[in-house]
Design an enzyme around this catalytic site. Structure first.
Site, PDB file in Angstrom:
ATOM      1  N   LYS A  11       0.975  -1.035   0.089  1.00 41.51           N
ATOM      2  CA  LYS A  11       0.131   0.205  -0.205  1.00 41.51           C
ATOM      3  C   LYS A  11       1.090   1.381  -0.260  1.00 41.51           C
ATOM      4  O   LYS A  11       0.501   2.155  -0.185  1.00 41.51           O
ATOM      5  CB  LYS A  11      -1.047   0.210   1.412  1.00 41.51           C
ATOM      6  CG  LYS A  11      -2.074  -0.786   1.124  1.00 41.51           C
ATOM      7  CD  LYS A  11      -3.057  -0.985   1.572  1.00 41.51           C
ATOM      8  CE  LYS A  11      -4.378  -2.042   1.338  1.00 41.51           C
ATOM      9  NZ  LYS A  11      -5.237  -2.547   3.526  1.00 41.51           N
ATOM     10  N   ASP A  70       9.584   7.467   6.378  1.00 38.33           N
ATOM     11  CA  ASP A  70       9.418   7.039   7.821  1.00 38.33           C
ATOM     12  C   ASP A  70       9.017   7.755   7.871  1.00 38.33           C
ATOM     13  O   ASP A  70       8.944   9.445   7.867  1.00 38.33           O
ATOM     14  CB  ASP A  70      11.005   7.037   9.065  1.00 38.33           C
ATOM     15  CG  ASP A  70      10.852   6.069   9.907  1.00 38.33           C
ATOM     16  OD1 ASP A  70      10.004   4.805   9.618  1.00 38.33           O
ATOM     17  OD2 ASP A  70      10.751   6.786  10.606  1.00 38.33           O
ATOM     18  N   PHE A 154      -4.119   2.562   5.735  1.00 32.17           N
ATOM     19  CA  PHE A 154      -3.857   1.692   6.153  1.00 32.17           C
ATOM     20  C   PHE A 154      -3.088   2.407   7.305  1.00 32.17           C
ATOM     21  O   PHE A 154      -2.596   3.533   7.477  1.00 32.17           O
ATOM     22  CB  PHE A 154      -2.480   0.952   5.249  1.00 32.17           C
ATOM     23  CG  PHE A 154      -1.126   2.516   4.264  1.00 32.17           C
ATOM     24  CD1 PHE A 154      -0.283   2.293   5.345  1.00 32.17           C
ATOM     25  CD2 PHE A 154      -1.241   2.777   3.700  1.00 32.17           C
ATOM     26  CE1 PHE A 154       0.913   3.015   5.016  1.00 32.17           C
ATOM     27  CE2 PHE A 154      -0.533   3.607   2.727  1.00 32.17           C
ATOM     28  CZ  PHE A 154       1.089   3.397   4.260  1.00 32.17           C
ATOM     29  N   GLY A 155      -2.458   1.627   8.212  1.00 37.94           N
ATOM     30  CA  GLY A 155      -1.688   2.374   9.565  1.00 37.94           C
ATOM     31  C   GLY A 155      -3.367   2.621  10.208  1.00 37.94           C
ATOM     32  O   GLY A 155      -3.925   1.621  10.829  1.00 37.94           O
ATOM     33  N   HIS A 180       0.523  13.696   5.194  1.00 34.49           N
ATOM     34  CA  HIS A 180       2.062  14.286   5.234  1.00 34.49           C
ATOM     35  C   HIS A 180       3.164  13.480   4.123  1.00 34.49           C
ATOM     36  O   HIS A 180       4.489  14.457   3.999  1.00 34.49           O
ATOM     37  CB  HIS A 180       2.385  13.362   6.526  1.00 34.49           C
ATOM     38  CG  HIS A 180       2.083  11.517   7.081  1.00 34.49           C
ATOM     39  ND1 HIS A 180       0.641  10.999   6.147  1.00 34.49           N
ATOM     40  CD2 HIS A 180       2.389  10.432   7.261  1.00 34.49           C
ATOM     41  CE1 HIS A 180       0.631   9.408   6.413  1.00 34.49           C
ATOM     42  NE2 HIS A 180       1.657   9.650   7.038  1.00 34.49           N
TER      43      HIS A 180
END
Length: 194
Positions: A11, A70, A154-155, A180
């Protein structure tokens, strides 16, 4: 031009690919090109340090320009946690996000509306085989909802709200416009186009 995306997350690859495609960049992960790369150990204390570690490792192992991201969720009421440990929050990388979100919501159950402010931060680093390096950062301000909403993204997307909608209810195009990662990649796009 082919760029390696230093992730195993399909994703995340799709999101980066969608944003980079207008630049003529073919974003691939190692398995797309029949390679395997080492999971670089994220020993940095900042998103930028971890992005650089992953990009350097991917570039060195494949010989391709490598982009690494990251990112994580920083919640004001939790003094910035989970932050750089977002993927490792509540049990580690292999813990399902449904569990991570349940733990997070339990931890925040007594936090009132006005103190649920949060932001996603993304550091993106691009390393070229000749040693050139481009690093940028993007943020998206929002708040933590009281329950997950939506099946997209996701996440932590189902509990991160921008306005009245969770990220998991945004279309991919809506998310790219404000996220972001989208904000970081817009900055990277400007640098790459030079």
């Amino acid at each position: 031009m082919k760029f390696l995306i230093a992730t195993h997350n399909i994703k995340k690859r799709d999101e980066l690919s969608r944003i980079l495609k207008p630049l003529g960049i073919d974003a691939v992960i190692a398995s797309d090109i029949g390679m395997e790369i080492t999971d670089a150990e994220e020993t940095g204390t900042t998103f930028a340090e971890n992005a650089r570690i992953k990009a350097e490792s991917g570039c060195k192992e494949t010989g391709l320009p490598c982009i690494a991201d990251d990112s994580g969720l920083c919640i004001d009421a939790l003094d910035g946690r989970p932050g750089v440990y977002s993927a490792r929050y509540a049990g580690g990388h292999d813990t399902p996000y449904s569990h991570k979100m349940a733990v997070l919501l339990e931890e925040m159950k007594d936090v009132p509306d006005e103190k649920r402010t949060a932001r996603f931060i993304s550091s993106v680093c691009c390393i070229f085989p000749d040693g050139r390096e481009l690093c940028v950062e993007g943020t998206c301000e929002g708040w933590i909802g009281f329950e997950p909403e939506g099946n997209g993204g996701f996440g932590f997307d189902p509990v991160f709200y921008v306005g009245e909608k969770s990220f998991a209810t945004f279309t991919p195009e809506e998310k790219d416009a404000v996220s972001h990662r989208g904000n970081a990649l817009k900055k990277l796009e400007k640098l790459l186009s030079k």
